[in-house]
Design an enzyme around this catalytic site. Sequence first.
Site, short mmCIF file in Angstrom:
data_model
loop_
_atom_site.label_atom_id
_atom_site.label_comp_id
_atom_site.label_asym_id
_atom_site.label_seq_id
_atom_site.Cartn_x
_atom_site.Cartn_y
_atom_site.Cartn_z
N ASP A 192 0.83 -1.21 0.00
CA ASP A 192 0.00 0.00 0.00
C ASP A 192 0.86 1.25 0.00
OD1 ASP A 192 -1.75 -2.27 1.19
OD2 ASP A 192 -3.13 -0.69 0.53
C1 LIG Z 1 -2.41 -4.22 -5.38
S1 LIG Z 1 -2.41 -3.35 -3.89
C2 LIG Z 1 -3.34 -4.41 -2.88
C3 LIG Z 1 -3.08 -4.15 -1.42
O1 LIG Z 1 -4.19 -3.44 -0.85
C4 LIG Z 1 -4.78 -4.30 0.12
O2 LIG Z 1 -5.35 -3.60 1.19
P1 LIG Z 1 -6.97 -3.33 1.19
O3 LIG Z 1 -7.62 -4.60 0.75
O4 LIG Z 1 -7.25 -2.96 2.63
O5 LIG Z 1 -7.17 -2.19 0.24
C5 LIG Z 1 -3.63 -5.15 0.60
O6 LIG Z 1 -2.79 -4.44 1.48
C6 LIG Z 1 -2.97 -5.46 -0.70
O7 LIG Z 1 -1.64 -5.90 -0.65
#
Ligand SMILES: CSC[C@H]1O[C@H](OP(=O)(O)O)[C@H](O)[C@@H]1O
EC number: 5.3.1.23
Length: 348
Positions: free
Chosen positions: A245
Amino acid sequence: MMLEAIQWRERKLRILDQLLLPLNKEYIDVTCVNEGWKVINKMQVRGAPAIAIVGCLSLAAELSKGTYTSGPEVAGVVAEKLRHLVTARPTAVNMETARKELTAFTQSLEREGKGAEEIVEAVIGWCEDLLEEDVRTNRKIGSLGSAAVLSRLSGGAKARVLTHCNTGSLATAGYGTALGVVRALQEAGRLERVYCTETRPYNQGARLTAYELVCEGLPGTLICDSAAAALMREKGVDAVLVGADRVAANWDTANKIGTYQLAVVAKHHGVPFFVCAPTTSIDKTLGGGADIPIEERPERELTDVAGTRVAAVGIACWNPAFDITPAELITGGVITEAQVVVPASAKA
Ligand SMILES: CSC[C@H]1O[C@H](OP(=O)(O)O)[C@H](O)[C@@H]1O
């Protein structure tokens, strides 16, 4: 069949409601920035690149219906709306990266004396390019990442990989980052199995990654988060592939909660640990992971499963959505669309 988290057709935006997957597949219309903010904040759409793309396209959708009298008016509206979108979720940097770049782009057009309509059209085009560029970026990450994984395998061996959370077509404009590396391994005929963790409490792995793998017929196995160490010891894993992120200047990485402990376990078992992310997820303004804001989500997302409370009433909760993996544990390297970087501290 690859799933489409984001639909942009004739300047109309729809997003696949990821809170309902995999049992129900429903799209939601997003007509303005306020609606874009809500679907991101509620995690109806999530994933660092997807957050930025949906945020920007929600602005494009709103601008396409608006009427503006001057270039300065449009530039002011764009800057204000982008600042609001960044507040929807604080950890992923991609929306902030897009805010900086699109604000600068719009202000340059204003300085050139462009009129309201010309700036509106240019901003919409910039947002559409973001959508198109993301898939190209992910395919480059996939190609570099699969080569990096296979370089560690002897002969024509196939890879057994472990991934966390969801980093596929449901977190991006398509193909994915860490899951893009998995797709590239499959395309090369070199994927033996991809293990995905359930990724409590939102269950991105059990609900989203498993869904992507089943939909495309990839050889996937679901494990509970607490089985990762036993998996490495009992079955063997050739690489851990995760997304990001926000990556700090020293390569410390913020990613879904549970990533840090996977990195610790991978280090113990001598399994190379890869972070897969576009350069838009790198924040060079931050020296290290301690500077990355970590979002905490509502307690009910931890105490409830599918809307039913399972945790004891009255128990205190701590529900960070992300954790920080120090660069020294990223032993396989950070894979971007441009290069694979093994942090100096990970080489020791
Ligand atoms: C391709 S970036 C995906 C990244 O985002 C996810 O978090 P969230 O589902 O809370 O938006 C997770 O950290 C992933 O690695």
